[in-house]
Design a protein around this motif. Structure first.
Motif, PDB file in Angstrom:
ATOM      1  N   CYS A  46       2.015 -11.333   5.959  1.00 38.93           N
ATOM      2  CA  CYS A  46       0.826 -11.271   6.810  1.00 38.93           C
ATOM      3  C   CYS A  46       1.081 -10.416   8.047  1.00 38.93           C
ATOM      4  O   CYS A  46       0.196  -9.680   8.501  1.00 38.93           O
ATOM      5  CB  CYS A  46       0.411 -12.683   7.227  1.00 38.93           C
ATOM      6  SG  CYS A  46      -0.333 -13.658   5.902  1.00 38.93           S
ATOM      7  N   MET A  47       2.291 -10.506   8.597  1.00 39.64           N
ATOM      8  CA  MET A  47       2.636  -9.665   9.739  1.00 39.64           C
ATOM      9  C   MET A  47       2.573  -8.183   9.359  1.00 39.64           C
ATOM     10  O   MET A  47       2.062  -7.343  10.120  1.00 39.64           O
ATOM     11  CB  MET A  47       4.035 -10.013  10.242  1.00 39.64           C
ATOM     12  CG  MET A  47       4.471  -9.192  11.454  1.00 39.64           C
ATOM     13  SD  MET A  47       6.253  -9.140  11.674  1.00 39.64           S
ATOM     14  CE  MET A  47       6.754  -8.093  10.297  1.00 39.64           C
ATOM     15  N   GLY A  48       3.096  -7.848   8.153  1.00 39.40           N
ATOM     16  CA  GLY A  48       3.039  -6.460   7.702  1.00 39.40           C
ATOM     17  C   GLY A  48       1.615  -5.964   7.547  1.00 39.40           C
ATOM     18  O   GLY A  48       1.292  -4.822   7.907  1.00 39.40           O
ATOM     19  N   ARG A  49       0.724  -6.831   7.032  1.00 38.09           N
ATOM     20  CA  ARG A  49      -0.678  -6.443   6.871  1.00 38.09           C
ATOM     21  C   ARG A  49      -1.337  -6.236   8.236  1.00 38.09           C
ATOM     22  O   ARG A  49      -2.069  -5.265   8.446  1.00 38.09           O
ATOM     23  CB  ARG A  49      -1.415  -7.517   6.077  1.00 38.09           C
ATOM     24  CG  ARG A  49      -2.883  -7.210   5.841  1.00 38.09           C
ATOM     25  CD  ARG A  49      -3.524  -8.297   5.022  1.00 38.09           C
ATOM     26  NE  ARG A  49      -2.952  -8.345   3.672  1.00 38.09           N
ATOM     27  CZ  ARG A  49      -3.183  -9.337   2.806  1.00 38.09           C
ATOM     28  NH1 ARG A  49      -3.940 -10.351   3.167  1.00 38.09           N
ATOM     29  NH2 ARG A  49      -2.645  -9.297   1.606  1.00 38.09           N
ATOM     30  N   ASP A  50      -1.062  -7.171   9.187  1.00 39.04           N
ATOM     31  CA  ASP A  50      -1.637  -7.034  10.530  1.00 39.04           C
ATOM     32  C   ASP A  50      -1.098  -5.793  11.233  1.00 39.04           C
ATOM     33  O   ASP A  50      -1.813  -5.137  12.002  1.00 39.04           O
ATOM     34  CB  ASP A  50      -1.329  -8.282  11.359  1.00 39.04           C
ATOM     35  CG  ASP A  50      -2.047  -9.511  10.839  1.00 39.04           C
ATOM     36  OD1 ASP A  50      -3.055  -9.355  10.139  1.00 39.04           O
ATOM     37  OD2 ASP A  50      -1.578 -10.631  11.125  1.00 39.04           O
ATOM     38  N   MET A  51       0.156  -5.474  10.963  1.00 41.41           N
ATOM     39  CA  MET A  51       0.758  -4.280  11.552  1.00 41.41           C
ATOM     40  C   MET A  51       0.015  -3.024  11.092  1.00 41.41           C
ATOM     41  O   MET A  51      -0.338  -2.154  11.902  1.00 41.41           O
ATOM     42  CB  MET A  51       2.240  -4.213  11.143  1.00 41.41           C
ATOM     43  CG  MET A  51       2.995  -3.000  11.646  1.00 41.41           C
ATOM     44  SD  MET A  51       4.631  -2.867  10.878  1.00 41.41           S
ATOM     45  CE  MET A  51       5.445  -4.308  11.533  1.00 41.41           C
ATOM     46  N   GLU A  52      -0.258  -2.931   9.775  1.00 41.13           N
ATOM     47  CA  GLU A  52      -0.940  -1.761   9.235  1.00 41.13           C
ATOM     48  C   GLU A  52      -2.381  -1.679   9.730  1.00 41.13           C
ATOM     49  O   GLU A  52      -2.869  -0.615  10.125  1.00 41.13           O
ATOM     50  CB  GLU A  52      -0.909  -1.804   7.708  1.00 41.13           C
ATOM     51  CG  GLU A  52       0.475  -1.672   7.100  1.00 41.13           C
ATOM     52  CD  GLU A  52       1.130  -0.340   7.409  1.00 41.13           C
ATOM     53  OE1 GLU A  52       0.394   0.645   7.652  1.00 41.13           O
ATOM     54  OE2 GLU A  52       2.366  -0.281   7.421  1.00 41.13           O
ATOM     55  N   MET A  53      -3.068  -2.829   9.720  1.00 42.16           N
ATOM     56  CA  MET A  53      -4.479  -2.814  10.139  1.00 42.16           C
ATOM     57  C   MET A  53      -4.633  -2.484  11.616  1.00 42.16           C
ATOM     58  O   MET A  53      -5.593  -1.826  12.017  1.00 42.16           O
ATOM     59  CB  MET A  53      -5.117  -4.171   9.831  1.00 42.16           C
ATOM     60  CG  MET A  53      -5.331  -4.434   8.353  1.00 42.16           C
ATOM     61  SD  MET A  53      -6.213  -5.986   8.058  1.00 42.16           S
ATOM     62  CE  MET A  53      -6.358  -5.954   6.272  1.00 42.16           C
ATOM     63  N   SER A  54      -3.682  -2.930  12.440  1.00 43.09           N
ATOM     64  CA  SER A  54      -3.760  -2.596  13.866  1.00 43.09           C
ATOM     65  C   SER A  54      -3.537  -1.107  14.077  1.00 43.09           C
ATOM     66  O   SER A  54      -4.126  -0.499  14.984  1.00 43.09           O
ATOM     67  CB  SER A  54      -2.734  -3.412  14.656  1.00 43.09           C
ATOM     68  OG  SER A  54      -1.409  -3.103  14.274  1.00 43.09           O
ATOM     69  N   CYS A  55      -2.709  -0.485  13.223  1.00 47.88           N
ATOM     70  CA  CYS A  55      -2.544   0.974  13.295  1.00 47.88           C
ATOM     71  C   CYS A  55      -3.821   1.683  12.847  1.00 47.88           C
ATOM     72  O   CYS A  55      -4.210   2.710  13.422  1.00 47.88           O
ATOM     73  CB  CYS A  55      -1.367   1.407  12.414  1.00 47.88           C
ATOM     74  SG  CYS A  55       0.230   1.273  13.225  1.00 47.88           S
ATOM     75  N   ASP A  56      -4.459   1.146  11.804  1.00 46.47           N
ATOM     76  CA  ASP A  56      -5.732   1.726  11.366  1.00 46.47           C
ATOM     77  C   ASP A  56      -6.737   1.712  12.510  1.00 46.47           C
ATOM     78  O   ASP A  56      -7.471   2.688  12.738  1.00 46.47           O
ATOM     79  CB  ASP A  56      -6.284   0.932  10.181  1.00 46.47           C
ATOM     80  CG  ASP A  56      -5.414   1.063   8.941  1.00 46.47           C
ATOM     81  OD1 ASP A  56      -4.680   2.059   8.840  1.00 46.47           O
ATOM     82  OD2 ASP A  56      -5.475   0.161   8.087  1.00 46.47           O
ATOM     83  N   GLU A  57      -6.800   0.575  13.214  1.00 46.89           N
ATOM     84  CA  GLU A  57      -7.731   0.465  14.342  1.00 46.89           C
ATOM     85  C   GLU A  57      -7.419   1.505  15.417  1.00 46.89           C
ATOM     86  O   GLU A  57      -8.333   2.068  16.037  1.00 46.89           O
ATOM     87  CB  GLU A  57      -7.654  -0.945  14.943  1.00 46.89           C
ATOM     88  CG  GLU A  57      -8.170  -2.030  14.025  1.00 46.89           C
ATOM     89  CD  GLU A  57      -7.957  -3.421  14.595  1.00 46.89           C
ATOM     90  OE1 GLU A  57      -8.530  -4.381  14.057  1.00 46.89           O
ATOM     91  OE2 GLU A  57      -7.197  -3.545  15.587  1.00 46.89           O
ATOM     92  N   SER A  67      -9.925   4.349  16.888  1.00 53.21           N
ATOM     93  CA  SER A  67     -10.234   4.400  18.316  1.00 53.21           C
ATOM     94  C   SER A  67      -9.970   5.779  18.895  1.00 53.21           C
ATOM     95  O   SER A  67     -10.699   6.257  19.779  1.00 53.21           O
ATOM     96  CB  SER A  67      -9.401   3.349  19.068  1.00 53.21           C
ATOM     97  OG  SER A  67      -9.709   2.053  18.624  1.00 53.21           O
ATOM     98  N   VAL A  68      -8.939   6.465  18.393  1.00 57.02           N
ATOM     99  CA  VAL A  68      -8.559   7.775  18.931  1.00 57.02           C
ATOM    100  C   VAL A  68      -9.430   8.884  18.353  1.00 57.02           C
ATOM    101  O   VAL A  68      -9.908   9.773  19.080  1.00 57.02           O
ATOM    102  CB  VAL A  68      -7.068   8.048  18.658  1.00 57.02           C
ATOM    103  CG1 VAL A  68      -6.716   9.490  19.023  1.00 57.02           C
ATOM    104  CG2 VAL A  68      -6.198   7.075  19.445  1.00 57.02           C
ATOM    105  N   MET A  69      -9.647   8.845  17.012  1.00 59.11           N
ATOM    106  CA  MET A  69     -10.313   9.964  16.347  1.00 59.11           C
ATOM    107  C   MET A  69     -11.810   9.753  16.161  1.00 59.11           C
ATOM    108  O   MET A  69     -12.519  10.672  15.733  1.00 59.11           O
ATOM    109  CB  MET A  69      -9.650  10.219  14.988  1.00 59.11           C
ATOM    110  CG  MET A  69      -8.168  10.526  15.094  1.00 59.11           C
ATOM    111  SD  MET A  69      -7.474  11.173  13.566  1.00 59.11           S
ATOM    112  CE  MET A  69      -8.253  12.785  13.498  1.00 59.11           C
TER     113      MET A  69
END
Length: 736
Positions: free
Chosen positions: A236-247, A251-253
């Motif tokens: 679950c931590m790995g999934r949250d890590m990836e999704m937070s990067c997606d966010e 936010s940037v682009m």
């Protein structure tokens, strides 16, 4: 030792399981509230701390204060009791996981107490569990290593495109590999726009330190491989890590790339065809859930951000702290076999703020009371105790050491040894007629060096006898500390300890002594404030460093007591300079007479010091004065020749070379000895030296041992220091 570490690991895993369950529930709540995934990612710091750190602080808002957890562990947290691995008949092993019904079921499944055996029946089971655990750790560790090596081989043909970005035709999706110098690997022929935000995603992983988090998370999961909740948390931590990067990318682009970004994730997932990047790399995983999250993502407002931070703080306070203690473990307040004659006492030096004698929870851990009662219940005090100084490994189980005994046998002191605390806990036994009384002190002690001393005398002048007990409580490089306890005994046989604390020593020494410094000569002297007389003069400091500046005095590194009809304190004078964090100890000690003042309630007695004087440890039983070793040793300038006899070969060496003589005489002058009427004259030796003057007259015969010195047939104790050994080494070097 491995069994004890495994028990600690299981305890941590059990505690963390409840925290993980809470985090999973809160994580689901975060999803309903549409909070950014970065807050869910940060949540995993909390169980990670619980899985790695065996200690925590208590608080009133802890999760483990809930009634659900009461009685499950020493701090209100679930715990497997170390009793399941102690040797001896420690009673029924205790096991607690935090649910009363499950606790009872586990307890019933454990073997019952078997007094006839010398090993707890759970010991073989625990050892087998340790072997299985280590095997699992090894298998998963090797699997992680193999996965990493396979990836390294796969990307060995990659071509560098820019900085730390590499293109490789053998990989179906981008990922990051490496720890200290991470590299981004991407497939060939990525569209420029897609390549831009994929690189931004992976770069954010690196900048945020996710490389270290991923490796640490995997290592923690390997250590706790037996706990499925830990693996759930890792994925679950790995999934949250990836999704937070997606966010972050969105936010940037801008939100307009949602569609293209989602299509990229789906295309990478479709191209994998069984491809596995491994647990230590970052790849485009869980594409389906990530696509849904990307499409539904909305940039949060300031209110949502503030709410996420507030929830994180609250959860950290609730889950990272232990429950407040409300007493000892079940049965600790009224341990089996405990009688009115067996009371818990707590040493105190001052009447102010004194804890009530007999209260097991005032100022001490209730776990100690449990361990103490277990040792007593096993009857170790009734069996043959170990001799003081006898080598014993606390991990082998409970033991009792006979520390000291009064001449008439009325009073005796025993030290406890246990796997939980090592050498900690003292029992004072005394007889009043046919009645035996056991009294306890929660104090650490050292099972080596000088034997503890116990003496009986009227130290406060009230016409009643007190018991003085001195024992080593701390040692190390340049440190040797003894503790003094004076016990008052009431009419019921209970003994109340009064401790001469370090704070009281320093206060009294400051009242009696002042320091006069000669900064130019780098010397100082200690002066009696009352009389103005010099106690010790010409103490050099700085070790030849011209720039060394005097900072202050240390009176806490060398503390020794002599107990008999009177009590004496010997304190080593240490000098602090700005050149070293450690004090420079003088060759001289300051000797004080210790006065004890009787308290009305028998506990919290006060100590004062009198008569500061230069002294070397040891008190003459006849004169009651400080023993001066310089009266025994021959001045070095009077010695012109030394004859050294090898006790093994009988060969004799005559030493006249002044340089060699000075080395031997320096070790001779450093001898720290004192009389001890209980020591017996010894036969046999490694080296004997005889001192002669210029006319050939024999001045003295000296035979050093490791713990004593025989001078002209008189034995002197030297077991509390290494100076006797230093003289032996100097003699051996002189004849080689």
């Amino acid at each position: 030792m491995p069994e004890r570490l495994f028990v600690q690991l299981v305890n941590m895993s059990l505690t963390a399981s409840w925290v993980i369950a809470v985090i999973l529930a809160v994580r689901a709540l975060f999803g309903k509230m549409r909070l950014p995934k970065k807050y869910a990612y940060y949540l995993w710091i909390i169980p990670g701390f619980r899985l790695l750190c065996p200690v925590s602080v208590s608080s009133v808002i802890s999760l483990f204060n809930l009634r659900f957890f009461k009685g499950t562990g020493p701090a209100g947290t679930p715990a497997m009791s170390p009793a399941v691995m102690d040797r001896g008949t420690a009673g029924n092993p205790a096991f607690a996981v935090g649910v009363s019904g499950l606790d009872r079921m586990l307890q019933a499944s454990l073997p019952a107490e078997t007094p006839a055996v010398s090993m707890n029946p759970m010991q073989p089971v625990l050892r087998a569990a340790v072997i299985i655990w280590l095997a699992g750790v090894a298998v998963l560790g090797i699997a992680g290593l193999v996965s990493w090596l396979r990836l390294k081989k796969m990307v060995s043909v990659a071509v560098r495109r820019e900085r730390n970005v590499y293109e490789c035709e053998k990989i179906p999706s981008p990922f990051v590999l490496g720890l200290f110098h991470p590299r981004i690997y991407i497939p060939y022929r990525l569209p420029e726009k897609e390549r831009e935000y994929i690189l931004l995603h992976e770069t954010y992983h690196i900048r945020r330190g996710d490389c270290f988090v991923k490796v640490l998370g995997y290592l923690v999961s390997v250590l706790h491989w037996f706990n499925p909740l830990v693996w759930t948390a890792y994925f679950c931590m790995g999934r949250d890590m990836e999704m937070s990067c997606d966010e972050k990318i969105l936010s940037v682009m801008g939100m307009e790339i949602k569609k293209e970004y989602s299509l990229s994730l789906l295309s990478f997932a479709a191209n994998k065809r069984g491809y596995f990047a491994g647990p230590l790399s970052f790849g485009e995983k869980d594409a389906g859930k990530r696509v849904l999250h990307v499409l539904n993502f909305k940039k949060p407002g300031s209110l949502a951000a503030a709410g996420g931070i507030l929830l994180l703080v609250i959860l950290a306070a609730v889950c990272l702290t232990d429950g407040k203690k409300e007493g000892g473990p079940e049965g600790a307040d009224a341990p089996a076999g405990k009688t009115e004659e067996s009371r818990e006492v707590q040493p105190e030096a001052e009447a102010e703020g004194n804890a009530s004698p007999g209260n097991e929870t005032d100022g001490q851990l209730p776990e100690f009371a449990r361990v103490r009662d277990r040792i007593v219940q096993q009857g170790l005090l009734l069996n043959q105790p170990l001799a003081f100084g006898e080598a014993v490994d606390p991990e082998d189980g409970d033991a009792v050491v006979r520390m000291a005994e009064s001449a008439d046998g009325v009073y005796a002191a025993y030290g406890f040894i246990s796997p939980e605390y090592g050498s900690r806990g003292i029992c004072l036994r005394n007889y009043q007629g046919a009645d035996e009384h056991l009294n306890y002190v929660d104090a650490g002690w050292v099972n080596a060096y000088e034997e503890p001393r116990l003496a009986v005398g009227d130290y406060d002048g009230d016409g009643e006898e007190e018991v003085a007990f001195a024992f080593v409580s701390g040692s190390g490089t340049g440190v040797y500390v003894e503790t003094l306890l004076v016990f008052e005994t009431d009419e019921t046989g209970h003994m109340y300890p009064n401790e001469m604390t370090q704070e009281r020593q320093e206060e009294e020494i400051g009242r009696l002594l002042e320091t006069r410094v000669n900064a130019d000569a780098k010397t100082l002297e200690l002066v009696d404030k009352g009389t103005g007389e010099t106690v010790i003069g010409g103490i050099s400091y700085g070790n030849g460093e011209e720039q060394a500046e005097f900072i202050g005095m240390d009176y806490s590194s060398q503390i020794r007591y002599s107990v008999g009809e009177d009590i004496f304190l010997f304190v080593g004078a240490g000098v602090f300079t700005d050149m070293s964090p450690m004090p420079e100890l003088s060759e001289d000690n300051v000797a004080f007479r210790v006065r004890f003042h009787n308290p009305e309630n028998g506990s919290g007695g006060r100590f004062t010091l009198e008569d500061p004087a230069r002294g070397v440890f040891g008190v003459s039983a006849q004169a009651g004065t400080v023993f001066d070793e310089t009266a025994v040793l021959i001045p070095g300038e009077n010695v012109a020749r030394i004859e050294i006899t090898n006790g093994n070969t009988g060969s004799v060496s005559s030493i006249t070379d002044r340089e060699i003589l000075e080395k031997v005489l320096e070790a001779y002058r450093e001898l720290d000895i004192r009389p001890n009427g209980e020591l017996k004259v010894r036969s046999g030796y490694s080296y004997r030296m005889e001192l002669f003057d210029k006319k050939g007259n024999r001045l003295q015969s000296v035979v050093p041992y490791k713990d004593a010195v025989m001078i002209d047939g008189q034995i002197y104790d030297g077991s509390m220091n290494r100076t006797t050994t230093d003289l032996l080494l100097a003699l051996a070097e002189a004849v080689t």
